[in-house]
Design a protein around this motif. Structure first.
Motif, PDB file in Angstrom:
ATOM      1  N   TRP A  90      -2.583  -9.788  -6.215  1.00 44.81           N
ATOM      2  CA  TRP A  90      -2.341  -8.534  -6.917  1.00 44.81           C
ATOM      3  C   TRP A  90      -1.535  -7.586  -6.028  1.00 44.81           C
ATOM      4  CZ3 TRP A  90      -7.437 -10.578  -6.843  1.00 44.81           C
ATOM      5  CH2 TRP A  90      -7.840 -11.137  -8.060  1.00 44.81           C
ATOM      6  N   TRP A  91      -0.623  -6.866  -6.653  1.00 47.39           N
ATOM      7  CA  TRP A  91       0.284  -5.976  -5.935  1.00 47.39           C
ATOM      8  C   TRP A  91       0.404  -4.636  -6.632  1.00 47.39           C
ATOM      9  CZ3 TRP A  91       2.919  -7.221  -1.405  1.00 47.39           C
ATOM     10  CH2 TRP A  91       2.810  -8.556  -0.994  1.00 47.39           C
ATOM     11  N   GLY A  92       0.533  -3.582  -5.840  1.00 51.18           N
ATOM     12  CA  GLY A  92       0.886  -2.289  -6.383  1.00 51.18           C
ATOM     13  C   GLY A  92       2.392  -2.164  -6.510  1.00 51.18           C
ATOM     14  N   ARG A  93       2.844  -1.013  -6.985  1.00 51.67           N
ATOM     15  CA  ARG A  93       4.279  -0.785  -7.197  1.00 51.67           C
ATOM     16  C   ARG A  93       4.962  -0.198  -5.975  1.00 51.67           C
ATOM     17  NH1 ARG A  93       5.168   1.336 -13.420  1.00 51.67           N
ATOM     18  NH2 ARG A  93       4.297  -0.492 -14.431  1.00 51.67           N
ATOM     19  N   GLY A  94       4.195   0.252  -5.021  1.00 53.81           N
ATOM     20  CA  GLY A  94       4.765   0.733  -3.773  1.00 53.81           C
ATOM     21  C   GLY A  94       4.901   2.241  -3.697  1.00 53.81           C
ATOM     22  N   THR A  95       4.995   2.713  -2.448  1.00 51.17           N
ATOM     23  CA  THR A  95       5.246   4.117  -2.169  1.00 51.17           C
ATOM     24  C   THR A  95       6.298   4.184  -1.061  1.00 51.17           C
ATOM     25  OG1 THR A  95       4.220   6.244  -1.594  1.00 51.17           O
ATOM     26  CG2 THR A  95       3.337   4.299  -0.503  1.00 51.17           C
ATOM     27  N   GLN A  96       7.274   5.060  -1.238  1.00 50.87           N
ATOM     28  CA  GLN A  96       8.414   5.107  -0.329  1.00 50.87           C
ATOM     29  C   GLN A  96       8.100   5.949   0.902  1.00 50.87           C
ATOM     30  OE1 GLN A  96      11.388   3.472  -0.472  1.00 50.87           O
ATOM     31  NE2 GLN A  96      11.961   4.404   1.487  1.00 50.87           N
ATOM     32  N   VAL A  97       8.418   5.388   2.047  1.00 50.68           N
ATOM     33  CA  VAL A  97       8.327   6.113   3.319  1.00 50.68           C
ATOM     34  C   VAL A  97       9.726   6.171   3.921  1.00 50.68           C
ATOM     35  CG1 VAL A  97       7.414   6.080   5.665  1.00 50.68           C
ATOM     36  CG2 VAL A  97       5.936   5.447   3.743  1.00 50.68           C
ATOM     37  N   THR A  98      10.185   7.365   4.201  1.00 46.42           N
ATOM     38  CA  THR A  98      11.498   7.544   4.811  1.00 46.42           C
ATOM     39  C   THR A  98      11.334   8.344   6.090  1.00 46.42           C
ATOM     40  OG1 THR A  98      12.565   7.544   2.631  1.00 46.42           O
ATOM     41  CG2 THR A  98      13.841   8.397   4.488  1.00 46.42           C
ATOM     42  N   HIS A 155      -5.886  -3.599 -10.540  1.00 48.97           N
ATOM     43  CA  HIS A 155      -4.730  -2.696 -10.531  1.00 48.97           C
ATOM     44  C   HIS A 155      -4.758  -1.890  -9.249  1.00 48.97           C
ATOM     45  CE1 HIS A 155      -1.597  -0.022 -11.982  1.00 48.97           C
ATOM     46  NE2 HIS A 155      -2.353   0.999 -11.614  1.00 48.97           N
ATOM     47  N   LEU A 156      -3.630  -1.864  -8.552  1.00 51.35           N
ATOM     48  CA  LEU A 156      -3.524  -1.156  -7.289  1.00 51.35           C
ATOM     49  C   LEU A 156      -2.463  -0.066  -7.388  1.00 51.35           C
ATOM     50  CD1 LEU A 156      -3.465  -4.305  -4.960  1.00 51.35           C
ATOM     51  CD2 LEU A 156      -5.438  -2.885  -5.544  1.00 51.35           C
ATOM     52  N   GLU A 157      -2.768   1.103  -6.852  1.00 48.15           N
ATOM     53  CA  GLU A 157      -1.822   2.209  -6.883  1.00 48.15           C
ATOM     54  C   GLU A 157      -1.741   2.849  -5.511  1.00 48.15           C
ATOM     55  OE1 GLU A 157      -2.391   4.934 -10.027  1.00 48.15           O
ATOM     56  OE2 GLU A 157      -0.764   6.267  -9.421  1.00 48.15           O
ATOM     57  N   GLU A 158      -0.534   2.833  -4.946  1.00 47.81           N
ATOM     58  CA  GLU A 158      -0.307   3.423  -3.634  1.00 47.81           C
ATOM     59  C   GLU A 158       0.095   4.895  -3.768  1.00 47.81           C
ATOM     60  OE1 GLU A 158       1.462  -0.817  -3.646  1.00 47.81           O
ATOM     61  OE2 GLU A 158       1.439   0.962  -4.940  1.00 47.81           O
ATOM     62  N   SER A 159      -0.195   5.651  -2.728  1.00 45.87           N
ATOM     63  CA  SER A 159       0.232   7.045  -2.657  1.00 45.87           C
ATOM     64  C   SER A 159       0.321   7.455  -1.196  1.00 45.87           C
ATOM     65  CB  SER A 159      -0.731   7.963  -3.410  1.00 45.87           C
ATOM     66  OG  SER A 159      -2.020   7.908  -2.831  1.00 45.87           O
ATOM     67  N   GLY A 160       0.936   8.613  -0.966  1.00 49.50           N
ATOM     68  CA  GLY A 160       0.986   9.151   0.386  1.00 49.50           C
ATOM     69  C   GLY A 160       2.318   9.029   1.088  1.00 49.50           C
ATOM     70  N   GLY A 161       3.273   8.353   0.453  1.00 50.30           N
ATOM     71  CA  GLY A 161       4.580   8.226   1.065  1.00 50.30           C
ATOM     72  C   GLY A 161       5.325   9.555   1.069  1.00 50.30           C
ATOM     73  N   CYS A 163       0.719  -2.194  -1.362  1.00 49.82           N
ATOM     74  CA  CYS A 163      -0.653  -2.630  -1.174  1.00 49.82           C
ATOM     75  C   CYS A 163      -0.850  -3.922  -1.960  1.00 49.82           C
ATOM     76  CB  CYS A 163      -1.581  -1.532  -1.686  1.00 49.82           C
ATOM     77  SG  CYS A 163      -3.327  -1.916  -1.634  1.00 49.82           S
ATOM     78  N   ALA A 164      -1.647  -4.839  -1.417  1.00 48.48           N
ATOM     79  CA  ALA A 164      -1.881  -6.110  -2.076  1.00 48.48           C
ATOM     80  C   ALA A 164      -3.313  -6.565  -1.840  1.00 48.48           C
ATOM     81  CB  ALA A 164      -0.904  -7.161  -1.560  1.00 48.48           C
ATOM     82  N   ALA A 165      -3.799  -7.438  -2.734  1.00 49.26           N
ATOM     83  CA  ALA A 165      -5.170  -7.921  -2.645  1.00 49.26           C
ATOM     84  C   ALA A 165      -5.217  -9.423  -2.880  1.00 49.26           C
ATOM     85  CB  ALA A 165      -6.053  -7.201  -3.660  1.00 49.26           C
TER      86      ALA A 165
END
Length: 123
Positions: A112-120, A3-9, A96-98
């Motif tokens: 495997w893929w995370g759900r993503g984090t938005q960068v604007t 399980h992958l979780e992105e953050s920081g966007g 993010c992916a693995a």
């Protein structure tokens, strides 16, 4: 299963920096190549950067070369994407992916893929 979780966007201005994080649920991250991809509205998902399990091999898309840096700490189950000198073309949802195996820019090679984090990035 990883399980992958992105953050920081977030929302930033052109020229600013952001650091994205990808936290993996299991220690198996240290066996995996990790990658960052992005998808802008109306466009296909595209490769950004990838890093081998040891961190010794890294590849970048031409569009981010010299501005983005991928890194990892297997002890922390974490991969980062440092993004400097952002521009409006960098606006996208970042994933993010693995995968097992060597680094590759091909989306279909990642399991495997995370759900993503938005960068604007605003002008």
């Amino acid at each position: 299963h990883v399980h992958l979780e992105e953050s920081g966007g977030g929302l930033v201005q052109a020229g600013d920096s952001l650091r994205l994080s990808c936290l993996a649920s299991e220690r198996t991250i240290d066996e995996n190549t990790m990658g960052w991809f992005r998808q802008a509205p109306g466009r296909e998902r595209e490769f950004v950067a990838t890093i081998s399990w040891s961190g010794g091999t890294k590849h970048y898309a031409d569009s981010v070369m010299g501005r983005f840096t991928i890194s990892r700490d297997n002890a922390k189950n974490t991969v980062w994407l440092q993004m400097n000198n952002l521009n409006t073309d960098d606006t996208a949802n970042y994933y993010c992916a693995a995968r097992f195996g060597p680094p590759t820019p091909n989306l279909s090679d990642y399991r495997w893929w995370g759900r993503g984090t938005q960068v604007t990035v605003s002008p």
